[in-house]
Write a protein that holds these residues in place. Structure first.
Motif, PDB file in Angstrom:
ATOM      1  N   SER A  50      23.838 -12.839  19.662  1.00  0.00           N
ATOM      2  CA  SER A  50      22.776 -12.776  20.668  1.00  0.00           C
ATOM      3  C   SER A  50      21.900 -11.573  20.379  1.00  0.00           C
ATOM      4  N   VAL A  51      20.589 -11.812  20.337  1.00  0.00           N
ATOM      5  CA  VAL A  51      19.619 -10.750  20.075  1.00  0.00           C
ATOM      6  C   VAL A  51      18.736 -10.596  21.313  1.00  0.00           C
ATOM      7  N   ALA A  52      18.745  -9.409  21.883  1.00  0.00           N
ATOM      8  CA  ALA A  52      17.970  -9.167  23.097  1.00  0.00           C
ATOM      9  C   ALA A  52      16.473  -9.243  22.802  1.00  0.00           C
ATOM     10  N   ASP A  53      15.697  -9.486  23.842  1.00  0.00           N
ATOM     11  CA  ASP A  53      14.247  -9.561  23.689  1.00  0.00           C
ATOM     12  C   ASP A  53      13.693  -8.214  23.236  1.00  0.00           C
ATOM     13  N   GLY A  54      12.638  -8.267  22.430  1.00  0.00           N
ATOM     14  CA  GLY A  54      11.986  -7.049  21.962  1.00  0.00           C
ATOM     15  C   GLY A  54      10.659  -7.397  21.326  1.00  0.00           C
ATOM     16  N   GLU A  55       9.632  -6.721  21.721  1.00  0.00           N
ATOM     17  CA  GLU A  55       8.304  -7.020  21.198  1.00  0.00           C
ATOM     18  C   GLU A  55       8.039  -6.279  19.903  1.00  0.00           C
ATOM     19  N   LYS A  56       7.139  -6.855  19.098  1.00  0.00           N
ATOM     20  CA  LYS A  56       6.632  -6.246  17.860  1.00  0.00           C
ATOM     21  C   LYS A  56       7.738  -6.036  16.815  1.00  0.00           C
ATOM     22  N   GLN A  57       8.771  -6.864  16.864  1.00  0.00           N
ATOM     23  CA  GLN A  57       9.875  -6.758  15.914  1.00  0.00           C
ATOM     24  C   GLN A  57      10.293  -8.152  15.452  1.00  0.00           C
ATOM     25  N   VAL A  58      10.782  -8.203  14.202  1.00  0.00           N
ATOM     26  CA  VAL A  58      11.285  -9.457  13.643  1.00  0.00           C
ATOM     27  C   VAL A  58      12.709  -9.214  13.132  1.00  0.00           C
ATOM     28  N   VAL A  59      13.653  -9.932  13.708  1.00  0.00           N
ATOM     29  CA  VAL A  59      15.062  -9.790  13.330  1.00  0.00           C
ATOM     30  C   VAL A  59      15.485 -11.001  12.502  1.00  0.00           C
ATOM     31  N   SER A  60      16.245 -10.744  11.442  1.00  0.00           N
ATOM     32  CA  SER A  60      16.784 -11.826  10.613  1.00  0.00           C
ATOM     33  C   SER A  60      18.278 -11.614  10.425  1.00  0.00           C
ATOM     34  N   VAL A  61      18.991 -12.689  10.122  1.00  0.00           N
ATOM     35  CA  VAL A  61      20.439 -12.606   9.911  1.00  0.00           C
ATOM     36  C   VAL A  61      20.811 -13.384   8.660  1.00  0.00           C
ATOM     37  N   ASP A  62      21.718 -12.826   7.884  1.00  0.00           N
ATOM     38  CA  ASP A  62      22.220 -13.460   6.672  1.00  0.00           C
ATOM     39  C   ASP A  62      23.741 -13.360   6.658  1.00  0.00           C
ATOM     40  N   VAL A  63      24.392 -14.467   6.286  1.00  0.00           N
ATOM     41  CA  VAL A  63      25.848 -14.483   6.171  1.00  0.00           C
ATOM     42  C   VAL A  63      26.196 -14.903   4.745  1.00  0.00           C
ATOM     43  N   PHE A  64      26.970 -14.096   4.047  1.00  0.00           N
ATOM     44  CA  PHE A  64      27.325 -14.367   2.655  1.00  0.00           C
ATOM     45  C   PHE A  64      28.655 -13.691   2.354  1.00  0.00           C
ATOM     46  N   ASP A  65      29.161 -13.903   1.139  1.00  0.00           N
ATOM     47  CA  ASP A  65      30.397 -13.220   0.753  1.00  0.00           C
ATOM     48  C   ASP A  65      30.169 -12.411  -0.521  1.00  0.00           C
ATOM     49  N   ASN A  66      31.159 -11.579  -0.840  1.00  0.00           N
ATOM     50  CA  ASN A  66      31.024 -10.718  -2.013  1.00  0.00           C
ATOM     51  C   ASN A  66      31.848 -11.228  -3.192  1.00  0.00           C
ATOM     52  N   SER A  67      32.100 -12.530  -3.219  1.00  0.00           N
ATOM     53  CA  SER A  67      32.812 -13.118  -4.362  1.00  0.00           C
ATOM     54  C   SER A  67      31.894 -13.152  -5.581  1.00  0.00           C
ATOM     55  N   GLU A  68      32.446 -13.552  -6.714  1.00  0.00           N
ATOM     56  CA  GLU A  68      31.646 -13.643  -7.939  1.00  0.00           C
ATOM     57  C   GLU A  68      30.498 -14.634  -7.768  1.00  0.00           C
ATOM     58  N   ALA A  69      30.730 -15.690  -7.005  1.00  0.00           N
ATOM     59  CA  ALA A  69      29.688 -16.702  -6.798  1.00  0.00           C
ATOM     60  C   ALA A  69      28.628 -16.247  -5.794  1.00  0.00           C
ATOM     61  N   GLU A  70      28.921 -15.210  -5.013  1.00  0.00           N
ATOM     62  CA  GLU A  70      28.008 -14.694  -3.987  1.00  0.00           C
ATOM     63  C   GLU A  70      27.486 -15.833  -3.097  1.00  0.00           C
ATOM     64  N   ASN A  71      28.422 -16.550  -2.501  1.00  0.00           N
ATOM     65  CA  ASN A  71      28.072 -17.693  -1.661  1.00  0.00           C
ATOM     66  C   ASN A  71      27.278 -17.258  -0.429  1.00  0.00           C
ATOM     67  N   THR A  72      26.210 -17.995  -0.133  1.00  0.00           N
ATOM     68  CA  THR A  72      25.416 -17.775   1.075  1.00  0.00           C
ATOM     69  C   THR A  72      25.723 -18.907   2.053  1.00  0.00           C
ATOM     70  N   TYR A  73      26.155 -18.532   3.269  1.00  0.00           N
ATOM     71  CA  TYR A  73      26.592 -19.523   4.244  1.00  0.00           C
ATOM     72  C   TYR A  73      25.573 -19.774   5.360  1.00  0.00           C
ATOM     73  N   TYR A  74      24.732 -18.794   5.620  1.00  0.00           N
ATOM     74  CA  TYR A  74      23.810 -18.961   6.757  1.00  0.00           C
ATOM     75  C   TYR A  74      22.678 -17.948   6.630  1.00  0.00           C
ATOM     76  N   THR A  75      21.461 -18.396   6.927  1.00  0.00           N
ATOM     77  CA  THR A  75      20.284 -17.528   6.922  1.00  0.00           C
ATOM     78  C   THR A  75      19.338 -17.983   8.041  1.00  0.00           C
ATOM     79  N   ARG A  76      18.813 -17.000   8.764  1.00  0.00           N
ATOM     80  CA  ARG A  76      17.844 -17.335   9.803  1.00  0.00           C
ATOM     81  C   ARG A  76      16.877 -16.163   9.967  1.00  0.00           C
TER      82      ARG A  76
END
Length: 212
Positions: A50-76
């Motif tokens: 949950s990200v609280a309201d806030g003006e003049k800002q852009v929030v992003s989220v990335d979910v990945f792992d640190n394996s050799e394949a560097e898998n990315t599971y989620y981005t928004r």
């Protein structure tokens, strides 16, 4: 100035909350907070943030792992309000959830948004119905006991993985120690050989000059 924080989410039983300060738009590095947890291969992961309201800002989220394949599971990008993600891991590795915050172009000042994260994995991420076999009708207490059984099995699996990982690291360490020891012996042999050759050479030189 950008910064990076790492939190251990092992055994997470409640939400993690933090203030995410925004970085100026023109800065190459955005302020970010990263949270990580070691999760084994083929485990189900479920998260709510949950990200609280806030003006003049852009929030992003990335979910990945640190394996050799560097898998990315989620981005928004441009996160507002609440979001969810769910996936099954592809490797035994640290799963990392990173939140980034950037100010809109031309905006100055200190701005921040409150972020809250809930994360479950394995049996904790499963729905109660998943603990029932087909044609089974378990009572609530039986479902809880079945879930505890799954949790116990996962704990054993985690311990076995850590033991295997420790054995691998110990083997690597012993191999490195052996190579260092062999190199040290070789170095001593070379130094002794060079010393003996220098003594012989000087002796022959002095004999040729009739100094001895």
């Amino acid at each position: 100035m950008s910064y990076l924080l790492h939190f251990c989410l092992l055994g997470l039983a409640s939400a993690v909350s933090f203030d995410l300060i925004a970085a100026p738009f023109h800065e190459k590095g955005q302020n970010e907070v990263c949270l990580s947890q070691l999760i084994l291969e083929e485990e189900h992961v479920k998260g709510t943030y949950s990200v609280a309201d806030g003006e003049k800002q852009v929030v992003s989220v990335d979910v990945f792992d640190n394996s050799e394949a560097e898998n990315t599971y989620y981005t928004r990008n441009d996160v507002k309000g609440e979001g969810k993600f769910s996936f099954t891991t592809h490797a035994s590795a640290e799963v990392i959830i990173c939140f980034k915050n950037a100010l809109d172009e031309g905006v100055k000042g200190v701005f921040k948004r409150r972020v809250t994260l809930w994360l479950d994995s394995g049996a904790e991420a499963a729905d109660p119905e998943e603990f029932e076999n087909k044609n089974e009708h378990l009572k609530p207490i039986e479902k809880k006991l079945r879930k505890l059984e799954y949790v116990a099995d996962e704990t054993v699996g985690d311990i076995e993985y850590l033991i295997e990982r420790e054995a691998g690291l110990r083997s690597t360490n012993e191999s490195a120690n052996e190579r260092v020891r062999n190199f040290a012996f070789l170095s001593m042999f070379v130094l002794v050989g060079v010393g003996v050759w220098q003594i012989w050479y000087l002796r022959e030189y002095f004999k040729a000059k009739k100094l001895i």
